[in-house]
Write a protein that holds these residues in place. Structure first.
Motif, PDB file in Angstrom:
ATOM      1  N   LYS A  11      -5.923  -4.071  -5.374  1.00 31.97           N
ATOM      2  CA  LYS A  11      -4.842  -4.203  -4.395  1.00 31.97           C
ATOM      3  C   LYS A  11      -5.417  -4.128  -2.986  1.00 31.97           C
ATOM      4  O   LYS A  11      -6.406  -3.420  -2.759  1.00 31.97           O
ATOM      5  N   SER A  12      -4.775  -4.821  -2.056  1.00 31.20           N
ATOM      6  CA  SER A  12      -5.176  -4.776  -0.644  1.00 31.20           C
ATOM      7  C   SER A  12      -3.918  -4.755   0.202  1.00 31.20           C
ATOM      8  O   SER A  12      -2.872  -5.269  -0.210  1.00 31.20           O
ATOM      9  N   TYR A  22      -3.477   8.291   3.789  1.00 31.65           N
ATOM     10  CA  TYR A  22      -2.716   8.557   2.560  1.00 31.65           C
ATOM     11  C   TYR A  22      -1.397   7.795   2.572  1.00 31.65           C
ATOM     12  O   TYR A  22      -0.878   7.425   1.514  1.00 31.65           O
ATOM     13  N   GLU A  23      -0.857   7.514   3.766  1.00 32.10           N
ATOM     14  CA  GLU A  23       0.367   6.702   3.802  1.00 32.10           C
ATOM     15  C   GLU A  23       0.055   5.262   3.401  1.00 32.10           C
ATOM     16  O   GLU A  23       0.859   4.599   2.746  1.00 32.10           O
ATOM     17  N   VAL A  24      -1.121   4.797   3.782  1.00 30.99           N
ATOM     18  CA  VAL A  24      -1.533   3.441   3.398  1.00 30.99           C
ATOM     19  C   VAL A  24      -1.714   3.367   1.878  1.00 30.99           C
ATOM     20  O   VAL A  24      -1.276   2.418   1.228  1.00 30.99           O
ATOM     21  N   VAL A  25      -2.348   4.408   1.322  1.00 27.57           N
ATOM     22  CA  VAL A  25      -2.565   4.443  -0.134  1.00 27.57           C
ATOM     23  C   VAL A  25      -1.218   4.376  -0.849  1.00 27.57           C
ATOM     24  O   VAL A  25      -1.033   3.609  -1.803  1.00 27.57           O
ATOM     25  N   GLU A  26      -0.264   5.149  -0.365  1.00 36.95           N
ATOM     26  CA  GLU A  26       1.040   5.176  -1.040  1.00 36.95           C
ATOM     27  C   GLU A  26       1.769   3.855  -0.871  1.00 36.95           C
ATOM     28  O   GLU A  26       2.381   3.339  -1.804  1.00 36.95           O
ATOM     29  N   ARG A  27       1.691   3.274   0.319  1.00 39.65           N
ATOM     30  CA  ARG A  27       2.360   1.983   0.569  1.00 39.65           C
ATOM     31  C   ARG A  27       1.769   0.888  -0.320  1.00 39.65           C
ATOM     32  O   ARG A  27       2.489   0.043  -0.840  1.00 39.65           O
ATOM     33  N   ALA A  28       0.448   0.948  -0.507  1.00 38.75           N
ATOM     34  CA  ALA A  28      -0.230  -0.090  -1.292  1.00 38.75           C
ATOM     35  C   ALA A  28      -0.205   0.205  -2.787  1.00 38.75           C
ATOM     36  O   ALA A  28      -0.639  -0.619  -3.574  1.00 38.75           O
ATOM     37  N   GLU A  29       0.297   1.412  -3.164  1.00 41.17           N
ATOM     38  CA  GLU A  29       0.162   1.876  -4.557  1.00 41.17           C
ATOM     39  C   GLU A  29      -1.296   1.736  -4.978  1.00 41.17           C
ATOM     40  O   GLU A  29      -1.651   1.089  -5.962  1.00 41.17           O
TER      41      GLU A  29
END
Ligand code: FES
Length: 339
Positions: A11-12, A22-29
């Motif tokens: 995923k990207s 960590y917000e990016v990680v969660e948004r990107a799953e």
């Protein structure tokens, strides 16, 4: 905009410079688990495949946590402490999901039972509605705590062995003001909730034939219980000594269970010690678990035994120091630290 990629889940996503990783990680799953989100637990430790320089310098706290996990500071970072930098980053497979069988991402479980074990500790059993659930003895699940002002995640060790592939149990102590533990204590049969995992590398070394010394305080007994039940399932002949520490008589739990395990597993010996016992009500060992190391472990054990520790930081540190003084090497001492 910098592109943040998660190679292990393919995923990207584009992110703003300065955005919390960590917000990016969660948004990107992006399949990186978080627990403390404060750089203390190491759950999120992940290798950086490309772009490590754009994540900035390693902070002292980050270095300490990565070093405690034995991870290379030139490769690993804690995304919970990072902002998005000016250029692209590619993350690899998280350290806590290094086992290829680890399920990445979120799935739903159903509460099957809630059982108080004493005044503050309860055991919860969950039904896993998926066919390929597999946890190794000692691993943990991350629970998503809903309805909070923000997403809260808490890690709880699995206390049951891998032989039950459709259920797992945890034991949780209610902590005054603890949002996660109080939420879990209010769960009742039939309720559903989201979890991630299993995760973690505090796992029983099944290839080893060494004797085993287990030391647990409080609910740190949970992963130790999973290991013991697994050894029993496998009809292991390995000698096991368990030291279980609690404070008061009212804190006691799993006493019947340990008695039953010892009856079926002749190579298991165990001692329960109470650090603040009332001598009029408790005839067993008194003091800290490290006192039991002094009386029941010798330098000769260092050559033949490995150790599994689970509990709070002071116990882990004092037990490790006592064991190292007896000659145990660092690679024979495995631990899971509770926060
Ligand atoms: Fe605990 Fe990152 S979530 S160190």
């Amino acid at each position: 905009m910098p592109k943040i990629s998660f190679q292990h889940v393919d995923k990207s996503i584009e992110a703003d410079e300065g955005e919390w990783m960590y917000e990016v990680v969660e948004r990107a799953e992006g399949g990186i688990p978080f627990a403390c989100k404060a750089g203390a637990c190491g759950t999120c430790a992940t290798p950086v495949v490309e772009g490590i320089d754009s994540l900035g310098k390693v902070s002292a706290r980050e270095a300490r946590t990565l070093t405690e996990l034995g991870l290379d500071l030139d490769t690993y970072r804690l995304p919970c402490l990072k902002d998005v930098g000016a250029s692209d980053v590619v993350w690899g497979r998280p350290h806590s999901a290094a086992d290829a069988d680890t399920e990445l991402g979120t799935h739903e479980v159903v509460v099957e039972s809630y059982r108080p074990l004493n005044l503050t500790v309860a055991e919860l059993r969950f039904f896993v509605d998926k066919a390929d659930f597999h946890a190794r003895p000692g691993q943990y699940m991350i629970f998503h705590i809903p309805d909070a002002p923000r997403t809260v995640r808490r890690s709880y060790s699995i206390s049951t062995p891998p032989s039950d592939t459709r259920h797992f149990e945890i034991c949780v102590r209610a902590v005054a003001g603890g949002y996660g533990s109080n939420y879990v204590h209010r769960l009742r049969p039939g309720e559903r909730l989201a979890v991630e995992g299993p995760y973690g590398d505090f796992v029983l070394d099944e290839a080893s034939e060494r004797d085993i010394i287990m030391i647990a305080t409080g609910t740190g007994i949970a992963p130790i219980k999973a290991m013991l039940m697994h050894l029993l399932d496998k009809r292991s002949k390995r000698r096991v000594r368990l030291f279980f520490g609690l404070r008061h008589e009212t804190d006691l739990f799993y006493t019947d269970l340990l008695r039953g395990l010892a009856a079926h597993y002749p190579a298991l010996e165990y001692w329960i010690t109470l650090s603040q016992a009332d001598p009029a009500r408790w005839a067993g060992p008194r003091g800290r678990v490290t006192d039991l190391i002094d009386t029941h472990v010798s330098a000769a054990d260092a050559a033949t035994s490995e150790v599994y520790l689970c509990g709070g930081r002071p116990m882990i540190e004092s037990s490790t120091a006592a064991l190292r003084a007896l000659g145990f090497s660092a690679d024979t001492i495995h631990y899971e630290r509770f926060f």
